[in-house]
Design a protein around this motif. Structure first.
Motif, PDB file in Angstrom:
ATOM      1  N   LEU A  14      33.271  37.736  35.932  1.00  0.00           N
ATOM      2  CA  LEU A  14      34.050  36.625  35.400  1.00  0.00           C
ATOM      3  C   LEU A  14      35.316  36.395  36.220  1.00  0.00           C
ATOM      4  N   LEU A  15      35.951  37.463  36.649  1.00  0.00           N
ATOM      5  CA  LEU A  15      37.131  37.323  37.520  1.00  0.00           C
ATOM      6  C   LEU A  15      36.761  36.645  38.836  1.00  0.00           C
ATOM      7  N   LYS A  16      35.613  37.014  39.395  1.00  0.00           N
ATOM      8  CA  LYS A  16      35.141  36.374  40.639  1.00  0.00           C
ATOM      9  C   LYS A  16      34.872  34.896  40.413  1.00  0.00           C
ATOM     10  N   ALA A  17      34.263  34.581  39.286  1.00  0.00           N
ATOM     11  CA  ALA A  17      33.963  33.185  38.970  1.00  0.00           C
ATOM     12  C   ALA A  17      35.249  32.377  38.824  1.00  0.00           C
ATOM     13  N   GLU A  18      36.237  32.945  38.145  1.00  0.00           N
ATOM     14  CA  GLU A  18      37.524  32.262  37.985  1.00  0.00           C
ATOM     15  C   GLU A  18      38.158  32.001  39.350  1.00  0.00           C
ATOM     16  N   GLU A  19      38.119  32.991  40.209  1.00  0.00           N
ATOM     17  CA  GLU A  19      38.674  32.838  41.559  1.00  0.00           C
ATOM     18  C   GLU A  19      37.900  31.782  42.353  1.00  0.00           C
ATOM     19  N   GLN A  20      36.584  31.771  42.204  1.00  0.00           N
ATOM     20  CA  GLN A  20      35.751  30.798  42.905  1.00  0.00           C
ATOM     21  C   GLN A  20      36.083  29.373  42.447  1.00  0.00           C
ATOM     22  N   LEU A  21      36.322  29.184  41.161  1.00  0.00           N
ATOM     23  CA  LEU A  21      36.699  27.862  40.653  1.00  0.00           C
ATOM     24  C   LEU A  21      38.049  27.424  41.213  1.00  0.00           C
ATOM     25  N   LYS A  22      39.001  28.337  41.252  1.00  0.00           N
ATOM     26  CA  LYS A  22      40.317  28.009  41.824  1.00  0.00           C
ATOM     27  C   LYS A  22      40.188  27.644  43.302  1.00  0.00           C
ATOM     28  N   ASN A  23      39.371  28.399  44.034  1.00  0.00           N
ATOM     29  CA  ASN A  23      39.153  28.110  45.455  1.00  0.00           C
ATOM     30  C   ASN A  23      38.467  26.769  45.661  1.00  0.00           C
ATOM     31  N   LEU A  24      37.572  26.428  44.756  1.00  0.00           N
ATOM     32  CA  LEU A  24      36.879  25.145  44.825  1.00  0.00           C
ATOM     33  C   LEU A  24      37.883  23.992  44.762  1.00  0.00           C
ATOM     34  N   ILE A  25      38.824  24.091  43.840  1.00  0.00           N
ATOM     35  CA  ILE A  25      39.816  23.030  43.692  1.00  0.00           C
ATOM     36  C   ILE A  25      40.775  23.016  44.878  1.00  0.00           C
ATOM     37  N   THR A  26      41.145  24.182  45.380  1.00  0.00           N
ATOM     38  CA  THR A  26      41.987  24.262  46.574  1.00  0.00           C
ATOM     39  C   THR A  26      41.279  23.609  47.758  1.00  0.00           C
ATOM     40  N   SER A  42      43.315  28.013  34.869  1.00  0.00           N
ATOM     41  CA  SER A  42      42.010  28.615  34.634  1.00  0.00           C
ATOM     42  C   SER A  42      42.159  29.699  33.583  1.00  0.00           C
ATOM     43  N   ARG A  43      41.008  30.091  33.019  1.00  0.00           N
ATOM     44  CA  ARG A  43      41.042  31.154  32.037  1.00  0.00           C
ATOM     45  C   ARG A  43      39.656  31.765  31.870  1.00  0.00           C
ATOM     46  N   ILE A  44      39.679  32.997  31.403  1.00  0.00           N
ATOM     47  CA  ILE A  44      38.479  33.655  30.891  1.00  0.00           C
ATOM     48  C   ILE A  44      38.659  33.641  29.380  1.00  0.00           C
ATOM     49  N   LYS A  45      37.632  33.205  28.668  1.00  0.00           N
ATOM     50  CA  LYS A  45      37.727  33.083  27.210  1.00  0.00           C
ATOM     51  C   LYS A  45      38.087  34.433  26.603  1.00  0.00           C
ATOM     52  N   SER A  46      39.058  34.429  25.710  1.00  0.00           N
ATOM     53  CA  SER A  46      39.516  35.674  25.090  1.00  0.00           C
ATOM     54  C   SER A  46      38.378  36.326  24.301  1.00  0.00           C
ATOM     55  N   PRO A  47      38.395  37.645  24.196  1.00  0.00           N
ATOM     56  CA  PRO A  47      37.352  38.333  23.423  1.00  0.00           C
ATOM     57  C   PRO A  47      37.238  37.802  21.988  1.00  0.00           C
ATOM     58  N   ALA A  73      32.523  30.878  29.308  1.00  0.00           N
ATOM     59  CA  ALA A  73      33.239  32.157  29.355  1.00  0.00           C
ATOM     60  C   ALA A  73      34.354  32.066  30.393  1.00  0.00           C
ATOM     61  N   VAL A  74      34.100  31.282  31.439  1.00  0.00           N
ATOM     62  CA  VAL A  74      35.102  31.008  32.472  1.00  0.00           C
ATOM     63  C   VAL A  74      35.287  29.497  32.530  1.00  0.00           C
ATOM     64  N   GLY A  75      36.536  29.074  32.632  1.00  0.00           N
ATOM     65  CA  GLY A  75      36.791  27.650  32.707  1.00  0.00           C
ATOM     66  C   GLY A  75      38.023  27.336  33.518  1.00  0.00           C
ATOM     67  N   ILE A  76      38.046  26.108  34.003  1.00  0.00           N
ATOM     68  CA  ILE A  76      39.217  25.625  34.724  1.00  0.00           C
ATOM     69  C   ILE A  76      39.515  24.213  34.242  1.00  0.00           C
ATOM     70  N   ARG A  77      40.781  23.916  34.099  1.00  0.00           N
ATOM     71  CA  ARG A  77      41.223  22.576  33.723  1.00  0.00           C
ATOM     72  C   ARG A  77      41.963  21.993  34.915  1.00  0.00           C
ATOM     73  N   VAL A  78      41.483  20.854  35.368  1.00  0.00           N
ATOM     74  CA  VAL A  78      42.060  20.170  36.523  1.00  0.00           C
ATOM     75  C   VAL A  78      42.774  18.930  36.004  1.00  0.00           C
ATOM     76  N   ILE A  79      44.045  18.809  36.350  1.00  0.00           N
ATOM     77  CA  ILE A  79      44.861  17.698  35.869  1.00  0.00           C
ATOM     78  C   ILE A  79      45.194  16.781  37.050  1.00  0.00           C
ATOM     79  N   THR A  80      44.811  15.512  36.893  1.00  0.00           N
ATOM     80  CA  THR A  80      45.073  14.511  37.925  1.00  0.00           C
ATOM     81  C   THR A  80      46.140  13.538  37.435  1.00  0.00           C
ATOM     82  N   SER A  81      46.614  12.716  38.340  1.00  0.00           N
ATOM     83  CA  SER A  81      47.588  11.698  37.937  1.00  0.00           C
ATOM     84  C   SER A  81      46.903  10.455  37.389  1.00  0.00           C
ATOM     85  N   PHE A  82      45.762  10.101  37.977  1.00  0.00           N
ATOM     86  CA  PHE A  82      45.104   8.843  37.637  1.00  0.00           C
ATOM     87  C   PHE A  82      43.648   9.066  37.243  1.00  0.00           C
ATOM     88  N   VAL A  83      43.136   8.169  36.400  1.00  0.00           N
ATOM     89  CA  VAL A  83      41.745   8.265  35.937  1.00  0.00           C
ATOM     90  C   VAL A  83      40.772   8.220  37.109  1.00  0.00           C
TER      91      VAL A  83
END
Length: 148
Positions: A14-26, A42-47, A73-83
């Motif tokens: 799950l930590l690898k997946a979270e890092e992969q999502l962050k790298n994807l956005i970067t 990003s986050r890993i869903k709490s137990p 279980a792993v998620g990322i929220r991406v915030i943009t300025s425009f639709v």
């Protein structure tokens, strides 16, 4: 209960997946000539949250079910300025070779009855054999969602 205690041997995945999502956005931001992403988290869903979700689905609350029966279980929220930028990010994600899009819920084009608007993608990270969630919304929509 800690994340390590609940997720056990799945936690490093799950930590690898979270890092992969962050790298994807970067990587998306690196490829763009104009900044489209205001910020992301990003986050890993709490137990506790994961246990509740699994019980609600009628599943045993354990690490194996957390990664095989739940898509966020792993998620990322991406915030943009425009639709428009929401769809640019989404289109770019769809084109990635190491990701399969499992499901899209476009609450931008089709808001929920309560007015909620966001763009949700369930993706499959092929190299980790794991599903993850990407939520994309504007700063204004994120503010509204957080008030709710």
């Amino acid at each position: 209960m800690t994340y390590e205690e609940f997720y056990k041997e799945q936690y490093p995945v799950l930590l690898k997946a979270e890092e992969q999502l962050k790298n994807l956005i970067t990587q998306f931001e690196t490829n763009e000539n104009k900044k489209k992403i205001a910020y992301c988290s990003s986050r890993i869903k709490s137990p506790e949250s994961m246990k509740q979700k699994l019980l609600k689905k009628g599943e045993e609350p354990n690490a194996e079910n957390a990664v095989s029966k739940v898509n966020d279980a792993v998620g990322i929220r991406v915030i943009t300025s425009f639709v428009d930028d929401i769809y640019k990010v989404s289109d770019w994600i769809i084109l990635q070779n190491d990701i399969e899009v499992v499901n899209i819920k476009d609450y931008i084009a089709y808001p929920k009855p309560n007015g909620y608007r966001s763009y949700h993608m369930i993706i499959h990270l092929n190299d980790l054999s794991l599903n993850a969630e990407i939520q994309i919304r504007t700063i204004a929509l994120d503010f509204w969602a957080n008030l709710e």
